[in-house]
Design an enzyme around this catalytic site. Structure first.
Site, PDB file in Angstrom:
ATOM      1  N   TYR A  56       4.404   0.451  -2.998  1.00 12.27           N
ATOM      2  CA  TYR A  56       4.171   0.022  -4.389  1.00 12.27           C
ATOM      3  C   TYR A  56       5.346  -0.822  -4.887  1.00 12.27           C
ATOM      4  CZ  TYR A  56       0.358   3.476  -4.723  1.00 12.27           C
ATOM      5  OH  TYR A  56      -0.798   4.180  -4.542  1.00 12.27           O
ATOM      6  N   SER A 100      -8.174   3.500  -2.952  1.00 13.57           N
ATOM      7  CA  SER A 100      -9.000   2.311  -2.703  1.00 13.57           C
ATOM      8  C   SER A 100      -9.089   2.054  -1.205  1.00 13.57           C
ATOM      9  CB  SER A 100      -8.390   1.086  -3.392  1.00 13.57           C
ATOM     10  OG  SER A 100      -7.107   0.795  -2.850  1.00 13.57           O
ATOM     11  N   HIS A 101     -10.230   1.563  -0.789  1.00 14.17           N
ATOM     12  CA  HIS A 101     -10.402   1.045   0.567  1.00 14.17           C
ATOM     13  C   HIS A 101     -11.121  -0.299   0.466  1.00 14.17           C
ATOM     14  CE1 HIS A 101      -9.894   3.212   4.635  1.00 14.17           C
ATOM     15  NE2 HIS A 101      -8.789   3.315   3.929  1.00 14.17           N
ATOM     16  N   ARG A 109      -8.452  14.268   2.916  1.00 12.19           N
ATOM     17  CA  ARG A 109      -7.212  14.814   3.466  1.00 12.19           C
ATOM     18  C   ARG A 109      -6.116  14.887   2.404  1.00 12.19           C
ATOM     19  NH1 ARG A 109      -8.938  11.483   7.436  1.00 12.19           N
ATOM     20  NH2 ARG A 109      -7.322   9.916   7.079  1.00 12.19           N
ATOM     21  N   GLU A 167      -3.370   4.119  12.441  1.00 18.73           N
ATOM     22  CA  GLU A 167      -3.966   4.839  11.320  1.00 18.73           C
ATOM     23  C   GLU A 167      -5.256   5.538  11.735  1.00 18.73           C
ATOM     24  OE1 GLU A 167      -4.182   2.229   7.925  1.00 18.73           O
ATOM     25  OE2 GLU A 167      -2.130   1.536   8.250  1.00 18.73           O
ATOM     26  N   SER A 168      -5.315   5.957  12.995  1.00 17.17           N
ATOM     27  CA  SER A 168      -6.463   6.740  13.442  1.00 17.17           C
ATOM     28  C   SER A 168      -6.676   7.906  12.484  1.00 17.17           C
ATOM     29  CB  SER A 168      -6.221   7.274  14.861  1.00 17.17           C
ATOM     30  OG  SER A 168      -6.209   6.216  15.793  1.00 17.17           O
ATOM     31  N   GLN A 169      -7.942   8.201  12.239  1.00 17.82           N
ATOM     32  CA  GLN A 169      -8.291   9.138  11.179  1.00 17.82           C
ATOM     33  C   GLN A 169      -8.277  10.594  11.649  1.00 17.82           C
ATOM     34  OE1 GLN A 169      -9.334   7.837   7.684  1.00 17.82           O
ATOM     35  NE2 GLN A 169      -7.752   6.708   8.780  1.00 17.82           N
ATOM     36  N   HIS A 197       0.823  -1.205   0.000  1.00 20.25           N
ATOM     37  CA  HIS A 197       0.000   0.000   0.000  1.00 20.25           C
ATOM     38  C   HIS A 197       0.858   1.256   0.000  1.00 20.25           C
ATOM     39  CE1 HIS A 197      -3.608   2.411   0.925  1.00 20.25           C
ATOM     40  NE2 HIS A 197      -2.774   3.142   1.656  1.00 20.25           N
TER      41      HIS A 197
END
Length: 743
Positions: free
Chosen positions: A56, A98-99, A120, A320-322, A53
């Site tokens: 790459y 992508s998620h 973001r 990975e808190s948003q 992710h």
């Protein structure tokens, strides 16, 4: 402790790095970079930064072949978003992500945080987000889990996008068996900015401060990019349930405050650089900003504001808190930054300092124990680069020779036509697509069209921009190179159908397991197809995303590159005609001479016959470029009363959608058989035009090297294609709306 010295707690157990997703060779490379064995925190940071992710590592070698430069490109791939000059001092930031894996595990939060993350990416460039699009793919609607995933994803997109105040203006919805275990949730965002507000994600200025803005850090999302994005799905329900903590949790109201705070900070020129915290969290934001600026950074892990007690350093650095951003600010501007954040109720903590060392050091308090000490660039720039084995699928020639034209024609083509219609209005009615009141053409058309306007962004008056997203896994499974070129061509034609001039693309490359040589062959071929089409059409690729390991129970998804095209409208004087017939007007098919559609990979063959073989119709890129100019000009001049490109489902579906769109039927001729009705091929557009303008359209088509085939006229309440189809428009509309009945 001096730079390069060995922090305590070195890990020598190979089970640890394997559990973190690192191979033995990668662990060896880390040891050589550091000159010693890494500790757990350092391993965790390398694991997330060297994941597919973030790095790459399986695709970079191929992505280099894409054309990325052009006269309007201000920022290309490598930053948080691409930026294109729209003229008049206005620029457009564009990004697609992508998620997929998070959405397969926890559909609502997976999709919601996909929206939050892409927002973001846009405002970290200095742009105000003004539009979202969502290309979605799920398993069949008669599958209970697929319906649950689809409903959750749609709810997550609407719940986040509507609350944060950014309109969702379009996208795609596709249902196919290959996505049953691995849905695709791609999200695009566009934003507008004054050119002078453009800012990059880099740290400069020794002694400058790194300030963490936004939400408190928690344990949600830890390892998301390595656990979720770098592994497929099996059949173990308990194992899938265990992945749920790796899915982030979003808060759109925090995001809205963060947007406004960051844009004010940029307007007041308080920031040296800014970077969002998405995949890999603080490990990514600190190392990338430092390495891009050619500097180092010391990070005080104890200064990070948290929402959970007892978090260890590796959890804080990889969470990975948003709704978090990392801002680089001079010490002199810190007080004003804190005041702006207080106004918007955004938390701000000084967590780092820019240094001369080129190293990323994680400290337990300023002057305290060193928890990690690594070269910043090694996390960002020194990730492995793999040229994985590639092998053409052994059954591809057999499938290509298995032409679906040999299949018996349908007994009732009208019934098959109705079964192919899909009205996604149930989906997009969950979204607010009129926020900002800029949306001229919203969901349901060939492309979205918006005014080139946003608060605080002057210079776009009287102009507009268009966005489209397109993909076709059925085409690309037969021929990934030709199929991807066809997708690029279709996406560009879609923006032309709303009167926009295509200027740039971004892409989301959704593929299966890169450890399968057939998948890597598909990816390489798709990149070459995209490169060829983009060069021929003059479309630089300004950014993108690669999503790999999209497999479930050992089966890879069909190769599904999604292409999003940005178009510009120089004079936005009228609303484009739309996908509709008008009573009394003539219906005309415009296409290159000698066009021969194919049933290979067609919606009819796949959906109605379960047949996935055949060859794709060829694409003449020079002719397609002429067609783009023709369509853009005709729509801009207001000549047609209706326009629609011919794509999935062929001419029959295009005509049926125009009948449903206008609530008006048509009496048409000139379609010989089911191949002509359902066959698919590039560079075809249906126009509806008043009789007194027919000659003008025909002449302009000829001047562009196209043929204009008059099919008949609009009117009545039935769609009639002589000898093939005779069906009520109301019945077509009811069939198209059938998707709503599944929920």
């Amino acid at each position: 402790m001096s730079a390069g010295a060995r922090p305590e707690g070195a890990v020598d157990d190979p089970g640890v790095h394997r559990a973190l997703g690192l191979t033995d060779d990668e662990a060896g490379a880390i040891g050589r970079i550091l000159g010693r064995a890494p500790n757990h925190l350092e391993l965790a940071m390398y694991a997330v930064m060297w994941s597919e992710h973030c790095s790459y590592k399986s695709s970079r070698i191929h992505l280099r072949r894409l054309p990325t430069e052009g006269p309007g490109v201000l920022v290309g791939p490598g930053e948080n978003a691409g930026v294109v000059d729209a003229g008049g001092g206005v620029a457009i930031a564009l990004r697609i992500e992508s998620h997929n894996h998070p959405s397969a595990i926890e559909p609502y939060q997976g999709a919601a945080t996909g929206v939050g993350g892409i927002l973001r990416d846009i405002f970290t460039m200095g742009a105000r987000p003004v539009a979202l699009m969502d290309p979605l793919r799920f398993g069949p609607l008669d599958d209970d889990r697929s319906r649950w995933v689809a409903a959750g994803v749609v709810a997550g997109i609407s719940g986040y996008g509507n609350a944060v105040g950014v309109p969702t203006v379009g996208g795609e919805v596709v249902f196919d068996g290959c996505y049953a275990g691995n849905p695709l949730v791609n999200v695009l965002c566009a934003g507008l900015l004054p050119v002078e507000r453009l800012v990059l994600g880099q740290a400069t200025g020794v002694g400058n401060l790194a300030v963490l803005l936004g939400s408190a850090t928690g344990r949600d999302g830890i390892g998301g990019v390595s656990v979720l994005a770098s592994a497929g799905f099996g059949g173990d329900a308990a194992a899938e349930e265990a992945k749920r903590p790796n899915v982030q949790v979003g808060d759109p109201y925090e995001e809205k405050r963060l947007i406004e705070a960051c844009l004010q900070l940029l307007d007041e020129h308080l920031l040296v650089g800014i970077q969002d915290l998405g995949g890999a969290g603080l490990a990514c934001a600190t190392s990338e900003t430092a390495s891009r600026g050619g500097v180092g950074m010391d990070v005080d892990v104890t200064a990070v504001h948290r929402r959970e007690p007892g978090m260890r350093a590796w959890e804080v650095m990889t969470s990975e808190s948003q709704e978090r951003m990392l801002a680089i600010v001079t010490p002199d501007d810190l007080e004003r930054l804190l005041a702006v954040c207080e106004r918007w109720e955004v938390r701000a903590s000084v967590v780092g300092r820019v240094t001369t060392t080129g190293r990323l050091r994680v400290l337990e308090g300023w002057g305290g124990e060193v928890q990690a000490d690594v070269p910043a660039a090694s996390l960002h720039e020194d990730a492995p680069l793999y040229d994985r084995p590639r092998r053409r699928p052994a059954d591809l020639d057999r499938r290509a020779d298995d032409d679906p034209a040999r299949l018996p024609p349908p007994e009732d083509p009208g019934k098959d036509l109705a079964a192919l219609l899909l009205d996604p209005s149930w989906v997009y009615r969950q979204y607010d697509h009129q926020l900002f009141l800029n949306t001229v053409v919203g969901p349901g058309s060939d492309a979205a069209l918006l005014r080139l306007a946003a608060p605080g962004v002057p210079g776009g008056e009287g102009r507009g921009f268009a966005l489209s997203t397109d993909g076709n896994g059925s085409w690309c499974s037969l021929d990934p190179r030709a199929g991807t070129a066809l997708v690029v061509a279709e996406s560009a034609l879609n923006v032309a159908c709303v009167g926009a001039r295509p200027v740039a693309v971004v892409n989301c490359l959704n593929f299966g397991n890169p450890e399968h040589p057939e998948v890597m062959w598909q990816l390489s071929e798709a990149v070459d197809g995209m490169a060829e089409a983009c060069r021929a059409l003059g479309l630089p690729v300004v950014g993108g995303n690669v999503s790999l390991y999209n497999e479930s129970r050992g089966a890879d998804i069909d190769p599904t590159p999604v292409v999003a095209t940005l178009g510009l409208v120089d004079r936005l004087e009228r609303r484009p005609p739309g996908v509709a017939f008008a009573a009394g007007d003539r219906v005309v098919l415009v296409q290159p001479p000698g066009t021969r559609p194919s049933l290979g990979g067609s919606l009819w063959a796949v959906r109605r016959r379960g047949h996935r073989g055949g060859r794709l119709s060829p694409l003449d890129l020079a002719a397609h470029l002429r067609l783009l100019g023709l369509v853009t000009g005709l729509v801009a001049d207001g000549l047609p009363s209706g326009v629609h490109d011919v794509s999935a489902g062929g001419l029959g579906v295009a005509l049926a959608e125009m009948a449903v769109g206008g609530g008006v039927g048509a009496a048409l001729a000139g379609v010989a058989d089911h191949v002509g009705l359902f066959g698919e091929g590039p560079s075809r557009v249906v126009f509806c035009v008043p009789p007194d303008r027919l000659g003008t359209l025909t002449q302009r088509a000829r001047d562009a090297g196209m043929e204009a085939v008059e099919l008949g006229g609009g009117g009545g309440d039935r769609l009639v294609l002589d000898g093939l189809v005779d069906v009520a428009v109301a019945d077509l509309a009811a069939a198209a709306r059938g998707i709503a009945g599944w929920w």
